[in-house]
Design an enzyme around this catalytic site. Structure first.
Site, short mmCIF file in Angstrom:
data_model
loop_
_atom_site.label_atom_id
_atom_site.label_comp_id
_atom_site.label_asym_id
_atom_site.label_seq_id
_atom_site.Cartn_x
_atom_site.Cartn_y
_atom_site.Cartn_z
N CYS A 91 45.34 69.87 -9.47
CA CYS A 91 44.44 70.49 -10.44
C CYS A 91 44.58 69.85 -11.81
O CYS A 91 45.68 69.81 -12.37
CB CYS A 91 44.70 71.99 -10.52
N GLY A 216 35.11 67.92 -1.01
CA GLY A 216 34.94 69.13 -1.79
C GLY A 216 33.53 69.26 -2.34
O GLY A 216 32.65 69.84 -1.71
#
Length: 303
Positions: A91, A216
């Protein structure tokens, strides 16, 4: 993928796509074992054998820096039915990194090792533990060290996003930089980043040497991308009418507030408008509409 691949999106995409498995949004772990209702909010699939309605397994993903608490929460998730545990070292969000979570830990390979090992040692042997990382935080100085740390800690595989945190999501993704990782590790290396269609997938596999891909944003933007990759075609495999049905299914999901549902739908429609001309036209119609039922009516009128 926080705020994007939530349970409703997972339900919609796995009903149409062809996924081996999918992953929850990251669950932030700090100083306690989270209550069961938190797990069921992030991963309601735990109440369905750890699978989406379409039968796709859902791995529970954690983010944090406390080995004891990560281990305890992983053990709880498994007790609730999680089929696998994934750990987030990728992240790039500033708020997350500021609190020593996500990609900032890639400057500390020994910490990465300790966190993965704590989780691996805690959960039953038959439960896979995996991790996702980037090429690095601000640079690539520790790319191989982090990959080896994850492998040495006992992970079953590692997914690598082919950019550093500093490079964010700005194209290109450096798929060729995954090949040294693939060649150095004995565990499977899964490639990720900038895969928007079948052509990208094949190019990524060629440059990286990785057989497997994690997709994703590309799956959200183009819901049939996994089918296209498996069938090796760049042609659309689902019709716009089928996509309308998906959107109606999405809007029939459950959020606490209607405005949240409408906002999430518009986010998705905006992403699809990059690929589908029909989505762009629909976006122009609904971008100022707020009532959910009015949006559904407009979708139905496009069938």
């Amino acid at each position: 993928m926080e705020g994007l691949t939530d349970p409703i999106m997972r339900d919609v995409l796995t009903s149409m796509g062809s996924f081996d498995w999918c992953v929850t949004e990251f669950i932030r772990v700090t100083n306690s074992v989270l209550p069961d209702h938190v797990y069921h909010a992030y991963c309601p699939e735990l109440l369905n054998g750890g699978k989406t309605a379409a039968g796709t397994p859902v791995h529970v993903q954690f983010l944090g820096n406390d080995p004891e608490m990560l281990a305890a929460n992983a053990l709880r998730a498994v007790a609730l039915g999680a089929p696998a545990i994934d750990m987030n070292f990728g992240c790039p969000a500033k708020t997350v990194n500021r609190h020593r979570g996500g990609s900032v830990l890639l400057d500390e390979p020994e910490v990465v090792y300790g966190l993965v090992k704590a989780v691996r040692d805690a959960v039953p042997e038959h439960i896979p533990v995996s991790a996702k990382m980037r090429l690095g935080y601000m640079d690539r100085n520790f790319t191989l060290e982090n990959a080896h740390a994850i492998e040495d800690a006992g992970a079953s595989w590692v997914t690598v996003h082919a950019r550093t945190k500093a490079e964010g999501y700005t194209p290109p993704a450096f798929w060729d930089q995954l090949r040294p990782i693939r060649e150095a590790l004995k565990i499977n290396v899964i490639a990720n980043g900038e895969i928007w269609n079948n052509a990208d997938a094949k190019q990524c596999q060629m440059e990286s040497g990785c057989a497997d891909l994690m997709i994703g944003r590309g799956a959200v933007t183009t819901p049939d991308i996994t089918q296209c990759i498996r069938q090796n075609t760049n042609d659309a495999l689902i019709t716009w009418n089928e996509l309308i049905q998906l959107q109606i299914r999405f809007l029939s999901g459950s959020y606490k507030k209607e405005m949240n549902m409408v906002g999430r739908y518009k986010q998705w429609l905006g992403m699809m408008s990059k690929h589908y001309p029909e989505a762009k036209a629909l976006w122009d119609e609904v971008k100022k509409v707020k009532p959910l039922d009015e949006i559904v009516q407009k979708l139905q009128s496009h069938q």
